[in-house]
Design an enzyme around this catalytic site. Structure first.
Site, PDB file in Angstrom:
ATOM      1  N   TYR A  20       0.798  -1.219  -0.018  1.00  0.00           N
ATOM      2  CA  TYR A  20       0.048  -0.029   0.085  1.00  0.00           C
ATOM      3  C   TYR A  20       0.840   1.355   0.141  1.00  0.00           C
ATOM      4  CZ  TYR A  20      -3.882  -3.113   1.117  1.00  0.00           C
ATOM      5  OH  TYR A  20      -4.716  -4.095   1.006  1.00  0.00           O
ATOM      6  N   LEU A  21       2.015   1.245   0.516  1.00  0.00           N
ATOM      7  CA  LEU A  21       2.882   2.564   0.510  1.00  0.00           C
ATOM      8  C   LEU A  21       3.626   2.685  -0.836  1.00  0.00           C
ATOM      9  CD1 LEU A  21       4.156   2.115   4.087  1.00  0.00           C
ATOM     10  CD2 LEU A  21       2.351   3.279   3.456  1.00  0.00           C
TER      11      LEU A  21
END
Length: 574
Positions: free
Chosen positions: A532-533
């Site tokens: 997600y990052l």
């Protein structure tokens, strides 16, 4: 540029997870695919004669299938799983299926089973592997490399590419995450007869192991997997895919984060719209607005994504039921609070309390436990609406966007160039931890946590004693050198100063490490970092803060995000 990039997109995968099938976009097809097929684990070898299983105090020679499953349980006896009733019941039921009729008639009670000698043998083998000589480790490494060379690469459109998960998972006991209802069930051995091979018609078809045949050989150039099979516990399909660090996978990752980055330009308008829709006269529109609020602000998964055959009662936003929320007029000093309590993905409990109320009360009117909270909404409807707001926008993009923007904001707030490397890494992990909390990435504390912390605290106490001693020696050296012109005494003072400084730095590093471990005890930082990052945020932070990238990314992540490492400047902004 976007169309050029999109035309080359190929693989999507998750490291160390179930591999999902993905169709090509825009009708793009590969022309040639050749590989050796998956690598199968070795067959089970029977126990030595001096290692016995006991039932009700008496030795029992088990049949080979039953003995293998018994060893699976013995190998896990140090883990708390084997103390859980659900795990034990599932294991015993599946184990009995592998027994002969005579064994089933004899072995009726798991509590009367003694796996002690099997467990001891397993521990001895683990210790023996740890204590291998350098020469023996080198021999094993070379043998493993031969397997990688033979099975770990494929030829795709005449380019050699690494394969990600080319080894078939060995049989064992299913663990699951959280309180999974299927934990303890037997993951059966995958045979070539279970495997579908996918390759080019004009390629060399992989040879199955001797005496076996493939379930099927396909030549489907519209899918992205090389081999496929169905596992027995949850009935889900698993796939052999390209390695995460392949060039094509990197382009897919780049696109994912660029879509999330694009959301930044229109997220305010989308939020304003769903805030307005909260007052809509259409019930479906109101439900969609509330669901979007939960997905945006609470980072809930969309839901309705359960795999076929999965029986665990897990839900997401769109599949919430009435019993998953409780409305409070007042709670903890706040008015109109909704209390969430449900099992999310991988049976991880989601618990939260949020001040939002009015519409939920309306949605729950005349409903009972088991009824859908959003009875006029599903994930497909929600994503269709989102794609009309921005091309490529889905519920998952919100999760990626909010995770990345949270990391960037936290890193900015915690930035301090005067910190040493250990303190900078603590700040990075705290920023990452804020994301993990937002996304509900939990884990059970490691079983060795308490002992590990005790060992670290002992080192801290020892270092404090060394520091006290070093300070006393420095004080004495200064006293002896006071008023003296003897260079030797002055040199001693400088050495004592450096010794004190070194002890202080080491002590600070250990104390920061202890703080970091304690704060991470029940938080899984790796999931958000992997999925997600936006990696460009972390790469830019490392360059700005003068921290080596390998301090926050292991080799797997550095390989996976090689595209970001190569292209990111220190002034990158998500």
């Amino acid at each position: 540029i976007f169309l050029c990039i999109a035309s080359s997109l190929f693989i999507t995968c998750h490291l160390n997870t179930v591999w999902e099938e993905e169709k090509y976009e825009d009708g793009i097809k590969w022309k040639f695919l050749e590989h050796k097929g998956p690598y199968f684990p070795p067959e089970y070898q029977t126990l030595p004669d001096d290692v016995k299983f006991y039932y009700n105090g008496k030795p029992v020679k088990l049949s080979l299938p039953a003995e293998e499953v018994a060893l699976f349980f013995a190998q896990m006896m140090d883990h708390e799983y084997t103390t859980k009733e659900v795990f034990r019941n599932n294991f015993f039921r599946d184990w009995r299926k592998e027994m002969t009729l005579e064994e089933r008639q004899l072995i009726m009670d798991l509590n009367k089973c003694d796996f002690g000698e099997l467990h001891a043998m397993h521990k001895q083998k683990v210790e023996a592997r740890k204590n291998l000589s350098k020469e023996e480790k080198l021999v094993n490494k070379e043998a493993n490399q031969k397997i990688v060379d033979e099975y770990g690469c494929c030829v795709l459109d005449h380019h050699r590419e690494r394969i990600g998960n080319f080894k078939i998972e060995p049989p064992g006991l299913f663990r699951g995450r959280g309180d999974h209802p299927k934990q303890g069930m037997l993951k059966k051995r995958i045979q070539p007869e279970d495997v579908i091979i996918n390759c080019s018609k004009d390629s060399r078809i992989p040879e199955p192991p001797a005496g076996h045949r493939w379930k099927e050989v396909r030549h489907d150039n519209t899918v992205t997997w090389l081999a496929s099979w169905t596992e027995n516990v949850q009935g889900s399909c698993k796939y052999v895919m390209l390695n995460a660090n392949s060039k094509l996978k990197g382009e897919k990752d780049w696109e994912k984060y660029e879509v999330a980055r694009k959301l930044k330009t229109c997220v305010d308008a989308i939020r304003a719209q769903y805030q307005e829709d909260l007052k809509s006269k259409q019930m479906g529109t109101r439900q969609r607005a509330v669901a979007l609020y939960f997905i945006d602000k609470l980072a809930l998964r969309a839901g309705n994504e359960k795999e076929e055959g999965e029986t665990a009662d897990t839900v997401g936003c769109c599949s919430l039921r009435v019993e998953h929320i409780t409305l409070h007029d007042t709670l903890d000093g706040q008015k109109c609070v909704v209390e969430f309590d449900f099992l999310g993905k991988d049976c991880i409990r989601y618990y939260n309390k949020v001040p939002v109320f009015k519409n939920l009360k309306l949605f729950m009117e005349n409903k009972q436990e088991g009824d859908d909270l959003f009875d006029r909404l599903n994930t497909q409807m929600l994503n269709k609406h989102l794609s009309s707001l921005m091309p490529g926008l889905t519920a998952k993009v919100f999760r990626t966007y909010n995770a990345s923007i949270t990391l960037q904001q936290q890193l900015k707030e915690l930035r301090n160039m005067k910190d040493n490397v250990a303190e900078k890494l603590l700040s990075y992990n705290r920023a990452n931890r804020a994301v993990a909390i937002l996304c509900n990435h939990q884990r059970a504390p490691p079983k060795t946590f308490e002992q590990s912390m005790a060992n670290l605290q002992a080192k801290i106490d020892s270092r404090k004693e060394q520091l006290d001693l070093a300070k006393k020696e420095l004080k004495q050296a200064k006293k002896e050198a006071k008023g003296s012109s003897d260079n030797k005494l002055l040199i001693v003072v400088e050495k004592k100063k450096k010794a004190v400084q070194r002890c202080e730095e080491q002590l600070l590093k250990m104390e920061v490490q202890a703080t970091d471990r304690e704060e991470n005890k029940q938080i899984a930082l790796s999931t958000s970092k992997l999925n997600y990052l936006d990696p460009r945020i972390s790469v830019a932070w490392c360059k700005n803060m003068e921290v080596q990238l390998d301090k926050i990314y292991n080799k797997t992540l550095r390989d996976k995000f090689a595209w970001a490492i190569d292209m990111t400047e220190h002034d990158f902004v998500f």
